[in-house]
Every structure is written in C-alpha cells, then in structure tokens.
Design a protein around this motif. Structure first.
Motif, PDB file in Angstrom:
ATOM      1  N   VAL A   1       0.947  -1.302   0.109  1.00  0.00           N
ATOM      2  CA  VAL A   1      -0.047   0.094   0.277  1.00  0.00           C
ATOM      3  C   VAL A   1       0.930   1.151  -0.213  1.00  0.00           C
ATOM      4  CG1 VAL A   1      -2.146  -1.566   1.551  1.00  0.00           C
ATOM      5  CG2 VAL A   1      -0.018   0.201   2.243  1.00  0.00           C
ATOM      6  N   ALA A   2       2.227   1.088  -0.298  1.00  0.00           N
ATOM      7  CA  ALA A   2       3.032   1.854  -0.219  1.00  0.00           C
ATOM      8  C   ALA A   2       2.623   3.533  -1.190  1.00  0.00           C
ATOM      9  CB  ALA A   2       4.903   1.424  -0.362  1.00  0.00           C
ATOM     10  N   GLY A   3       2.331   2.760  -2.810  1.00  0.00           N
ATOM     11  CA  GLY A   3       2.010   3.677  -3.464  1.00  0.00           C
ATOM     12  C   GLY A   3       1.181   4.444  -3.062  1.00  0.00           C
ATOM     13  N   LYS A   4       0.351   3.807  -2.935  1.00  0.00           N
ATOM     14  CA  LYS A   4      -1.422   4.811  -2.219  1.00  0.00           C
ATOM     15  C   LYS A   4      -1.406   5.257  -1.895  1.00  0.00           C
ATOM     16  CE  LYS A   4      -4.898   1.159  -2.159  1.00  0.00           C
ATOM     17  NZ  LYS A   4      -5.578  -0.559  -1.608  1.00  0.00           N
ATOM     18  N   GLN A   5      -0.074   5.359  -0.309  1.00  0.00           N
ATOM     19  CA  GLN A   5       0.407   6.550   0.500  1.00  0.00           C
ATOM     20  C   GLN A   5       0.629   7.699   0.187  1.00  0.00           C
ATOM     21  OE1 GLN A   5      -1.205   6.138   3.723  1.00  0.00           O
ATOM     22  NE2 GLN A   5       0.144   8.509   4.632  1.00  0.00           N
ATOM     23  N   VAL A   6       1.486   7.351  -0.205  1.00  0.00           N
ATOM     24  CA  VAL A   6       2.428   8.474  -0.964  1.00  0.00           C
ATOM     25  C   VAL A   6       1.220   8.925  -2.455  1.00  0.00           C
ATOM     26  CG1 VAL A   6       4.446   8.863  -3.028  1.00  0.00           C
ATOM     27  CG2 VAL A   6       4.692   7.474  -0.951  1.00  0.00           C
ATOM     28  N   ARG A   7       0.797   8.652  -2.924  1.00  0.00           N
ATOM     29  CA  ARG A   7       0.112   9.497  -3.724  1.00  0.00           C
ATOM     30  C   ARG A   7      -1.677  10.048  -2.670  1.00  0.00           C
ATOM     31  NH1 ARG A   7      -1.502  11.695  -6.575  1.00  0.00           N
ATOM     32  NH2 ARG A   7      -2.580  12.011  -8.414  1.00  0.00           N
ATOM     33  N   ARG A   8      -2.118   9.963  -2.133  1.00  0.00           N
ATOM     34  CA  ARG A   8      -2.619   9.985  -1.026  1.00  0.00           C
ATOM     35  C   ARG A   8      -2.116  11.535  -0.705  1.00  0.00           C
ATOM     36  NH1 ARG A   8      -3.623   6.354   3.056  1.00  0.00           N
ATOM     37  NH2 ARG A   8      -5.167   5.756   1.923  1.00  0.00           N
ATOM     38  N   ASP A   9      -0.395  10.871  -0.722  1.00  0.00           N
ATOM     39  CA  ASP A   9      -0.430  12.868  -0.006  1.00  0.00           C
ATOM     40  C   ASP A   9      -0.157  13.303  -1.083  1.00  0.00           C
ATOM     41  OD1 ASP A   9       0.293  11.377   2.999  1.00  0.00           O
ATOM     42  OD2 ASP A   9       2.118  10.671   2.441  1.00  0.00           O
ATOM     43  N   GLY A  10      -0.883  13.504  -2.321  1.00  0.00           N
ATOM     44  CA  GLY A  10      -0.403  14.473  -3.251  1.00  0.00           C
ATOM     45  C   GLY A  10       0.373  14.303  -4.641  1.00  0.00           C
ATOM     46  N   TYR A  11       1.475  13.266  -3.723  1.00  0.00           N
ATOM     47  CA  TYR A  11       2.814  13.279  -4.833  1.00  0.00           C
ATOM     48  C   TYR A  11       2.489  12.811  -6.049  1.00  0.00           C
ATOM     49  CZ  TYR A  11       4.457  15.480  -0.647  1.00  0.00           C
ATOM     50  OH  TYR A  11       4.485  16.298   0.782  1.00  0.00           O
ATOM     51  N   GLU A  12       2.793  12.585  -7.025  1.00  0.00           N
ATOM     52  CA  GLU A  12       2.958  12.161  -8.441  1.00  0.00           C
ATOM     53  C   GLU A  12       4.454  12.020  -9.207  1.00  0.00           C
ATOM     54  OE1 GLU A  12       0.716  15.657 -10.921  1.00  0.00           O
ATOM     55  OE2 GLU A  12      -0.823  14.391  -9.600  1.00  0.00           O
ATOM     56  N   GLY A  13       4.509  11.402 -10.389  1.00  0.00           N
ATOM     57  CA  GLY A  13       5.581  11.303 -11.442  1.00  0.00           C
ATOM     58  C   GLY A  13       6.786  10.404 -10.203  1.00  0.00           C
ATOM     59  N   LYS A  14       8.179  11.135 -10.760  1.00  0.00           N
ATOM     60  CA  LYS A  14       9.156  10.211 -10.559  1.00  0.00           C
ATOM     61  C   LYS A  14       9.283   9.990  -9.416  1.00  0.00           C
ATOM     62  CE  LYS A  14      12.155  10.966 -14.219  1.00  0.00           C
ATOM     63  NZ  LYS A  14      12.617  11.406 -14.813  1.00  0.00           N
ATOM     64  N   VAL A  15       9.364   8.979  -8.388  1.00  0.00           N
ATOM     65  CA  VAL A  15      10.385   8.691  -6.833  1.00  0.00           C
ATOM     66  C   VAL A  15      11.445   7.570  -7.098  1.00  0.00           C
ATOM     67  CG1 VAL A  15       8.998   7.476  -4.776  1.00  0.00           C
ATOM     68  CG2 VAL A  15       7.415   8.151  -6.320  1.00  0.00           C
ATOM     69  N   VAL A  16      11.711   8.713  -6.363  1.00  0.00           N
ATOM     70  CA  VAL A  16      13.308   7.577  -6.001  1.00  0.00           C
ATOM     71  C   VAL A  16      13.572   6.645  -4.789  1.00  0.00           C
ATOM     72  CG1 VAL A  16      16.110   7.810  -6.082  1.00  0.00           C
ATOM     73  CG2 VAL A  16      15.088   9.489  -7.585  1.00  0.00           C
ATOM     74  N   VAL A  17      14.147   5.483  -5.573  1.00  0.00           N
ATOM     75  CA  VAL A  17      13.990   4.278  -3.998  1.00  0.00           C
ATOM     76  C   VAL A  17      15.442   4.053  -4.231  1.00  0.00           C
ATOM     77  CG1 VAL A  17      14.008   2.366  -3.325  1.00  0.00           C
ATOM     78  CG2 VAL A  17      11.506   3.295  -4.694  1.00  0.00           C
TER      79      VAL A  17
ATOM     80  N   ARG B   1       3.804   2.399  -9.279  1.00  0.00           N
ATOM     81  CA  ARG B   1       3.314   1.653 -10.247  1.00  0.00           C
ATOM     82  C   ARG B   1       1.186   1.355 -10.283  1.00  0.00           C
ATOM     83  NH1 ARG B   1       7.375  -1.533 -13.934  1.00  0.00           N
ATOM     84  NH2 ARG B   1       9.380   0.415 -13.663  1.00  0.00           N
ATOM     85  N   ASN B   2       0.938   1.019  -9.535  1.00  0.00           N
ATOM     86  CA  ASN B   2       0.247   0.515  -9.555  1.00  0.00           C
ATOM     87  C   ASN B   2      -0.898   2.327  -9.254  1.00  0.00           C
ATOM     88  OD1 ASN B   2      -0.656  -1.288 -10.941  1.00  0.00           O
ATOM     89  ND2 ASN B   2      -0.022  -2.578  -8.257  1.00  0.00           N
ATOM     90  N   ALA B   3       0.165   3.010  -8.214  1.00  0.00           N
ATOM     91  CA  ALA B   3      -0.582   4.450  -8.296  1.00  0.00           C
ATOM     92  C   ALA B   3      -0.033   5.582  -9.066  1.00  0.00           C
ATOM     93  CB  ALA B   3      -0.300   4.552  -6.098  1.00  0.00           C
ATOM     94  N   GLY B   4       0.435   5.276  -9.799  1.00  0.00           N
ATOM     95  CA  GLY B   4       0.419   5.970 -11.153  1.00  0.00           C
ATOM     96  C   GLY B   4       2.005   6.621 -11.147  1.00  0.00           C
ATOM     97  N   LEU B   5       2.562   6.118  -9.627  1.00  0.00           N
ATOM     98  CA  LEU B   5       4.181   6.491  -9.166  1.00  0.00           C
ATOM     99  C   LEU B   5       4.890   6.193 -10.333  1.00  0.00           C
ATOM    100  CD1 LEU B   5       3.326   6.812  -6.062  1.00  0.00           C
ATOM    101  CD2 LEU B   5       4.131   8.791  -7.080  1.00  0.00           C
ATOM    102  N   GLU B   6       6.414   7.201 -10.671  1.00  0.00           N
ATOM    103  CA  GLU B   6       7.689   6.179 -11.863  1.00  0.00           C
ATOM    104  C   GLU B   6       8.265   5.954 -10.719  1.00  0.00           C
ATOM    105  OE1 GLU B   6       8.106   8.659 -14.765  1.00  0.00           O
ATOM    106  OE2 GLU B   6       5.688   9.405 -14.814  1.00  0.00           O
TER     107      GLU B   6
END
Ligand code: NAD
Ligand code: ZN
Length: 366
Positions: A30-46, A65-70
């Motif tokens: 659910v990490a992607g959902k959490q980041v997306r819920r905080d309002g961030y989009e686009g690239k994410v560096v891991v 990716r499922n949350a639309g992040l790259e």
C-alpha cells in the motif's frame, strides 16, 4: 497487556511535521497509495541496497506503479562505508540527473544504513524533499526509521554529520523480517528490550512471555511488538524532538557502554545491538551495585537478554580497553560519568557523577 489492541497506525505528533507510522504485514503493497494520497506524483526515487532490492523491490515497484508513480532505483554499498559524504553527493547527482524537484518523493528501502544516508540526502536536496521510510531490518523498524535523525559518518567519528529531518511517513512491512539473518533479528531485539526496560514494564512482561514466538518470527507477535516500540519512541520524540533534554536521552540506555564495547572490540566485530545488550546488562548490574535497582529486576534484565541469545558480558573484550573508551566519552569528567539507569523495570533516569570504580565493578562481574 492487550497488545492486540495496539493501533495499526501510530501518529508521531509534531505539529506540521506530524506523520503516520503504519505497521503490519503487507504494508509495502500500500506504499504507492500512501504516497499518492499525500499528493505526490511522477518520479519517485527508491534508495536501497542489493538484498532489500532483490527481496522487496518488485513488490514496491508494483505498488508505486499501480498508484501511477514512476520508481527509479539507486543502490548504496553495504555497511557503514555507505554512510559517507561521497555517497550523499552521489545520491544528489542521481536526484539531479532524474530531474527531481521539491515535490519528488524519496523512499528509503532497507536497514538503518539506507535510512540514514537517504534521509540525509533527501533532507538536504533543495532544502528537503518528501521522504518516506520503508525499513526492512528490525533495528530500522523499531528505532532508526522513527524520529527524524539522519546522519552520515566522518572519517573521525560515527554519525557526526547529520540533521533532524522528519519523514512524511514510515511504512513498516513486518513480512520483510522473514528474510533477515537471525543474528540481525536478535541484535534488533536488544533495542526492543531496551524500550521495555526504560518505559514499559507491562511490555517487558509481554516480552518475557512471548519471546519464543518472537524468535520464531510469528507475525502475530512481531506486529504488536513493533507497534509498541514505535508508539514508545513516538512518545519520547514528541516530548523532545531535537534531543535537547534528558527525555530522548533515555533511549541511550545501554548505549554508553555499548559504544565503548563496539570501539574496544574494533568496529564491525560486534553488532550494535549485541553491544547494547551487554551495555544494558552492565547498566543493570551497576544500578544493582548502587542500590538503585532491586536484585530481582537486575536478574530479570539479564535473563531476558540471555534468553534472546544476546551477550550479557564483555565476551573476551578487555575491561581496561572498554574503560579507556568510556573515558573518551563526552559524558566522562574527572573520574565520574553520566549514565542512564533503570530504577525499576520500565523506569529509567539519567544519573550524574557515577564513580568509575563502580562502573569497573559492574563491568567485571562474572
Ligand atoms: N537515525 C537513527 O535514529 C538511528 C538509530 C539506530 C541506528 N541507526 C543507524 O542504523 C545503522 C544500522 O542499521 P541496521 O542494523 O539496519 O543495518 P544495515 O542497514 O547495515 O542492514 C544490515 C544488512 O541487512 C540487509 N537487509 C536489510 N533488510 C533485509 C531483509 N529484510 N532481509 C535480508 N537482508 C536485509 C542490508 O542490505 C544490510 O546488508 C547504523 O548505521 C546506525 O548508526 C540510526
Ligand atoms: Zn541503538
């Protein structure tokens, strides 16, 4: 105690720097959902290392990716040598190369080494970009990922170059402990026992009753245990975010002697948690010698550490060397020293001016 009732989401309440610590099985998904819920989009560096990338990279990638992040992965080397200014600079180069801006999140996936280095890089890039911790070692899950301390090493000292930079969220997937080498799991338990010893006697009793299940990595035991530790740390951090009073300092229980053992043995010989365990055993004995702590409580501390498979003596490291390292500590002054001691199980206090003769006795007890 009703550990099952421990909340799934713990809040570290620091005003506009508040954040959730989410603990449980499957949290990476659910990490992607959490980041997306905080309002961030686009690239994410891991930011990660080989082992966590191999074990959890694919799940984190799908979740993002499922949350639309790259997601873009960047690897750090192993061990303390990753915690350097050069590696921070390398991370900054990577962030620039990927064109990150002030709203691009950075995620640390791994143990404390990854969390500290990534946190420092994230907190300094463009005066701070959104940062998430996905800790995958027990030490990182119960300690380093919560509280906002991020530091790298200087050639002349550990954790000397650092900042306070709170993450936007801490996502603790307890399933990740399945692949952790047993020695690292046990070393992490030293920090768990420390929380109980300084702040929560009921938790201490729970650990005594549930240790075997914890060592067997029973998810029904690991999850409430980690939640309790994070809740206790959150409470201390909320009262003393920047480590300015004696409150956050209580977390150093066992650490003064622990650091001296690590240095005396030669860095890398002992795991940090192992040295802290021996340090807590010494502190318990010292409190006993000083008449501050009853003999039954001294025995309970030593016995739980032993049962966990942790050291409770110097195990061949010379007492003289440990004493000499203690004398280099900034808490040493004119033959006396400052120590965190337990006055009862679940209650710790800072004691000033303890005679080194007593410390020596506590170090040399069989
Ligand atoms: N910032 C703080 O408040 C704070 C607090 C405590 C410790 N620390 C720092 O944390 C560091 C130690 O962290 P650590 O004990 O997590 O060690 P670590 O980060 O070096 O991790 C140990 C090893 O385990 C591997 N690994 C990670 N997760 C794994 C998994 N689930 N399965 C298999 N292998 C896995 C890592 O890649 C690494 O090789 C130290 O540098 C210490 O200074 C910081
Ligand atoms: Zn520690």
């Amino acid at each position: 105690m009703d550990m099952a009732a421990e909340r799934r989401v713990i809040t570290v309440a620091l005003g506009d720097r508040s954040y959730p610590v989410i603990v449980g099985p499957g949290v990476i998904d659910v990490a992607g959902k959490q980041v997306r819920r905080d309002g961030y989009e686009g690239k994410v560096v891991v930011v990660t290392q080989r082992a966590p990338k191999r074990f959890f990279g694919p799940r984190l990638t799908s979740s993002l990716r499922n949350a639309g992040l790259e997601p873009r992965f960047v690897l750090l080397p192993e061990g303390e040598k990753a915690k350097t200014w050069d590696r921070v600079s390398m991370l900054h180069d990577f962030f620039m190369g990927e064109g990150l801006d002030r709203w691009s999140p950075v995620i640390a996936l791994g143990g404390g080494v990854v969390g500290d280095t990534a946190g420092f890089a994230a907190g300094t890039y463009m005066r701070g970009v959104p940062f998430y911790q996905v800790p995958t070692t027990l030490i990182a899950q119960v300690d380093s990922s919560v509280g906002g301390k991020a530091a790298v090493n200087h050639p002349r000292g550990k954790n000397v170059i650092g900042i306070f930079y709170q993450p936007k969220g801490v996502l603790i997937d307890t399933d990740t402990l399945a692949t952790l080498p047993r020695r690292d799991l046990v070393a992490g338990l030293a920090e768990v026992i420390r929380y109980a010893a300084i702040a929560d006697v009921r938790f201490y009793g729970w650990l005594e009753r549930n240790l075997d299940g914890v060592l067997a990595r029973d998810p029904a035991r690991l999850t409430p245990m980690i939640r309790r530790c994070c809740a206790l740390k959150a409470g201390l951090v909320e009262k003393d975010e920047r480590d300015l009073t004696d409150i956050r300092a209580l977390l150093n229980y066992g650490h003064t002697v622990g650091h001296a053992i690590e240095a005396a043995a030669g860095y890398g010989k002992w795991r940090h948690g192992e040295a802290v365990a021996a340090g807590m055993a010494v502190a318990a004995r010292l409190a006993g010698i000083m008449g501050v702590l009853g003999s039954r409580s001294v025995a309970r501390q030593i016995s739980l550490l032993k049962r966990a498979g942790l050291p409770v003596t110097l195990r061949g490291v010379s007492t003289v060397k440990v004493l000499n390292c203690l004398k280099l500590d900034k808490k040493f002054r004119q033959g006396r020293m400052r120590f965190v001691l337990t006055e009862a199980l679940g209650h710790a206090t800072v004691f000033d001016g303890i005679d080194m003769g007593l410390v020596q006795r506590a170090l040399t007890v069989p």
